[in-house]
Scaffold this motif. Structure first.
Motif, mmCIF file in Angstrom:
data_model
loop_
_atom_site.group_PDB
_atom_site.id
_atom_site.type_symbol
_atom_site.label_atom_id
_atom_site.label_comp_id
_atom_site.label_asym_id
_atom_site.label_seq_id
_atom_site.Cartn_x
_atom_site.Cartn_y
_atom_site.Cartn_z
ATOM 1 N N LYS A 171 34.933 -3.114 37.801
ATOM 2 C CA LYS A 171 34.632 -4.553 37.786
ATOM 3 C C LYS A 171 33.351 -4.830 36.997
ATOM 4 O O LYS A 171 33.239 -5.833 36.292
ATOM 5 C CB LYS A 171 34.500 -5.052 39.230
ATOM 6 C CG LYS A 171 34.540 -6.536 39.384
ATOM 7 C CD LYS A 171 34.569 -6.892 40.861
ATOM 8 C CE LYS A 171 34.775 -8.387 41.015
ATOM 9 N NZ LYS A 171 34.823 -8.781 42.424
ATOM 10 N N LYS A 172 32.398 -3.921 37.099
ATOM 11 C CA LYS A 172 31.127 -4.021 36.387
ATOM 12 C C LYS A 172 31.337 -4.110 34.870
ATOM 13 O O LYS A 172 30.553 -4.713 34.158
ATOM 14 C CB LYS A 172 30.304 -2.779 36.748
ATOM 15 C CG LYS A 172 28.953 -2.665 36.154
ATOM 16 C CD LYS A 172 28.289 -1.412 36.751
ATOM 17 C CE LYS A 172 27.035 -1.055 36.015
ATOM 18 N NZ LYS A 172 26.411 0.147 36.561
ATOM 19 N N TYR A 173 32.434 -3.518 34.388
ATOM 20 C CA TYR A 173 32.756 -3.510 32.951
ATOM 21 C C TYR A 173 33.930 -4.429 32.613
ATOM 22 O O TYR A 173 34.529 -4.306 31.553
ATOM 23 C CB TYR A 173 33.070 -2.079 32.505
ATOM 24 C CG TYR A 173 31.891 -1.147 32.667
ATOM 25 C CD1 TYR A 173 30.879 -1.107 31.717
ATOM 26 C CD2 TYR A 173 31.777 -0.330 33.795
ATOM 27 C CE1 TYR A 173 29.788 -0.259 31.867
ATOM 28 C CE2 TYR A 173 30.695 0.519 33.959
ATOM 29 C CZ TYR A 173 29.693 0.548 32.997
ATOM 30 O OH TYR A 173 28.608 1.378 33.154
ATOM 31 N N ASP A 174 34.271 -5.318 33.538
ATOM 32 C CA ASP A 174 35.435 -6.204 33.403
ATOM 33 C C ASP A 174 36.730 -5.410 33.231
ATOM 34 O O ASP A 174 37.676 -5.861 32.592
ATOM 35 C CB ASP A 174 35.263 -7.191 32.227
ATOM 36 C CG ASP A 174 34.131 -8.166 32.459
ATOM 37 O OD1 ASP A 174 33.993 -8.622 33.612
ATOM 38 O OD2 ASP A 174 33.382 -8.449 31.507
ATOM 39 N N GLY A 175 36.736 -4.226 33.813
ATOM 40 C CA GLY A 175 37.922 -3.377 33.738
ATOM 41 C C GLY A 175 38.832 -3.606 34.921
ATOM 42 O O GLY A 175 38.500 -4.347 35.854
ATOM 43 N N GLU A 176 39.991 -2.973 34.863
ATOM 44 C CA GLU A 176 40.916 -3.089 35.991
ATOM 45 C C GLU A 176 41.664 -1.791 36.198
ATOM 46 O O GLU A 176 41.694 -0.923 35.330
ATOM 47 C CB GLU A 176 41.856 -4.284 35.832
ATOM 48 C CG GLU A 176 42.952 -4.135 34.819
ATOM 49 C CD GLU A 176 43.838 -5.380 34.766
ATOM 50 O OE1 GLU A 176 44.660 -5.576 35.682
ATOM 51 O OE2 GLU A 176 43.708 -6.126 33.792
ATOM 52 N N ILE A 177 42.260 -1.682 37.367
ATOM 53 C CA ILE A 177 43.022 -0.496 37.726
ATOM 54 C C ILE A 177 44.396 -0.942 38.217
ATOM 55 O O ILE A 177 44.515 -1.932 38.936
ATOM 56 C CB ILE A 177 42.265 0.338 38.790
ATOM 57 C CG1 ILE A 177 42.946 1.680 39.027
ATOM 58 C CG2 ILE A 177 42.080 -0.440 40.072
ATOM 59 C CD1 ILE A 177 42.084 2.678 39.791
ATOM 60 N N LEU A 178 45.412 -0.207 37.807
ATOM 61 C CA LEU A 178 46.794 -0.517 38.187
ATOM 62 C C LEU A 178 47.434 0.735 38.767
ATOM 63 O O LEU A 178 47.137 1.854 38.339
ATOM 64 C CB LEU A 178 47.586 -0.982 36.958
ATOM 65 C CG LEU A 178 46.986 -2.137 36.160
ATOM 66 C CD1 LEU A 178 47.658 -2.252 34.804
ATOM 67 C CD2 LEU A 178 47.114 -3.426 36.941
ATOM 68 N N PHE A 179 48.342 0.532 39.717
ATOM 69 C CA PHE A 179 49.005 1.654 40.367
ATOM 70 C C PHE A 179 50.512 1.470 40.342
ATOM 71 O O PHE A 179 51.016 0.356 40.351
ATOM 72 C CB PHE A 179 48.578 1.767 41.844
ATOM 73 C CG PHE A 179 47.105 1.876 42.040
ATOM 74 C CD1 PHE A 179 46.446 3.068 41.836
ATOM 75 C CD2 PHE A 179 46.368 0.766 42.437
ATOM 76 C CE1 PHE A 179 45.085 3.171 42.023
ATOM 77 C CE2 PHE A 179 45.008 0.850 42.640
ATOM 78 C CZ PHE A 179 44.359 2.065 42.426
ATOM 79 N N ASP A 180 51.190 2.594 40.372
ATOM 80 C CA ASP A 180 52.641 2.595 40.524
ATOM 81 C C ASP A 180 52.997 3.948 41.134
ATOM 82 O O ASP A 180 52.233 4.917 40.992
ATOM 83 C CB ASP A 180 53.332 2.395 39.176
ATOM 84 C CG ASP A 180 54.787 1.975 39.332
ATOM 85 O OD1 ASP A 180 55.221 1.688 40.471
ATOM 86 O OD2 ASP A 180 55.497 1.938 38.314
ATOM 87 N N PHE A 181 54.106 4.020 41.809
ATOM 88 C CA PHE A 181 54.516 5.300 42.369
ATOM 89 C C PHE A 181 56.015 5.305 42.574
ATOM 90 O O PHE A 181 56.664 4.268 42.690
ATOM 91 C CB PHE A 181 53.786 5.614 43.687
ATOM 92 C CG PHE A 181 53.821 4.505 44.695
ATOM 93 C CD1 PHE A 181 54.823 4.440 45.652
ATOM 94 C CD2 PHE A 181 52.829 3.526 44.707
ATOM 95 C CE1 PHE A 181 54.845 3.425 46.595
ATOM 96 C CE2 PHE A 181 52.838 2.507 45.646
ATOM 97 C CZ PHE A 181 53.847 2.458 46.594
ATOM 98 N N ASP A 182 56.552 6.513 42.548
ATOM 99 C CA ASP A 182 57.955 6.680 42.893
ATOM 100 C C ASP A 182 58.032 7.845 43.875
ATOM 101 O O ASP A 182 57.025 8.243 44.456
ATOM 102 C CB ASP A 182 58.826 6.873 41.644
ATOM 103 C CG ASP A 182 58.463 8.100 40.834
ATOM 104 O OD1 ASP A 182 57.925 9.070 41.413
ATOM 105 O OD2 ASP A 182 58.718 8.108 39.626
ATOM 106 N N LYS A 183 59.194 8.405 44.019
ATOM 107 C CA LYS A 183 59.419 9.434 45.025
ATOM 108 C C LYS A 183 58.469 10.631 44.896
ATOM 109 O O LYS A 183 57.962 11.135 45.894
ATOM 110 C CB LYS A 183 60.875 9.891 44.926
ATOM 111 C CG LYS A 183 61.292 10.870 45.963
ATOM 112 C CD LYS A 183 62.759 11.191 45.794
ATOM 113 C CE LYS A 183 63.107 12.444 46.581
ATOM 114 N NZ LYS A 183 64.439 12.912 46.289
ATOM 115 N N ASN A 184 58.217 11.093 43.678
ATOM 116 C CA ASN A 184 57.458 12.322 43.500
ATOM 117 C C ASN A 184 56.182 12.196 42.676
ATOM 118 O O ASN A 184 55.435 13.155 42.551
ATOM 119 C CB ASN A 184 58.332 13.388 42.832
ATOM 120 C CG ASN A 184 59.544 13.727 43.664
ATOM 121 O OD1 ASN A 184 59.421 13.994 44.845
ATOM 122 N ND2 ASN A 184 60.711 13.690 43.051
#
Length: 195
Positions: A171-184
């Motif tokens: 957030k300090k760098y105006d960045g972001e994080i995204l997640f995704d997941f499946d079975k493995n």
């Protein structure tokens, strides 16, 4: 920096002694003993060899340490990052982001049988943004509630802090994080604008 200097010195000593190691292996008649000796030397070379050159010494150090953890826990760690355009970031922030993400990935891998443990980290600058993608093996034991990941550990006060730290640092760098997941596989993507 002190840790990195010590490791580099040990690495130079190990390479210097390599001729003697090869001689010992060459003339030992016990094949089983020689093979065991070779495996130990290979592990030392892998552990102390400088295989990371991201363009940032702090990130190289973090990757080196996490790679050693992976080696000791039978986790295949593949990494390809060009971080040269991110010199605007503070060292402690680089350490926080990548250490926490890799610690989480390693922890997830440890819940998977050894033959399936795998972490892949890639990162590069595209236009005016740095993009890093991290994928790791998982046993699908993911607790996601109210758009947040909940720690699966019993002491909730001491755990789950790493991801919050990553988010606040980004957030300090105006960045972001995204997640995704499946079975493995669990996927994490970070985006950091380059000023």
């Amino acid at each position: 920096m002190d840790i990195l200097n010590k490791k580099n010195e040990y690495s130079r000593e190990l390479y210097h002694d390599m001729k003697n190691h090869i001689l010992c292996m060459k003339y030992d008649a016990n094949i089983e003993k020689s093979n065991s000796y070779i495996e130990k030397v290979e592990l030392l070379l892998e552990e102390y060899g400088n295989k990371f050159n991201t363009g940032n010494i702090i990130l190289d150090t973090v990757l080196h340490e996490k790679n050693n953890l992976c080696l000791r826990n039978n986790i295949t760690f593949t990494c390809d990052i060009n971080f040269k355009n991110c010199s605007f970031m503070e060292d402690e922030d680089i350490c926080s982001i990548f250490s926490n993400l890799l610690d989480n990935a390693i922890e997830a891998c440890l819940k998977v049988e050894p033959s399936k443990r795998n972490i892949i980290l890639k990162g590069l600058s595209m236009d005016s943004i740095f993009v890093a993608k991290l994928s790791n093996s998982t046993n699908n034991d993911i607790n996601f509630k109210d758009n947040e990941f909940m720690t699966t550990k019993t002491n909730k006060l001491l755990h789950g802090i790493g991801l919050k730290s990553v988010k606040s640092t980004l957030k300090k760098y105006d960045g972001e994080i995204l997640f995704d997941f499946d079975k493995n596989i669990f996927y994490t993507k970070i985006l950091i604008p380059i000023p």
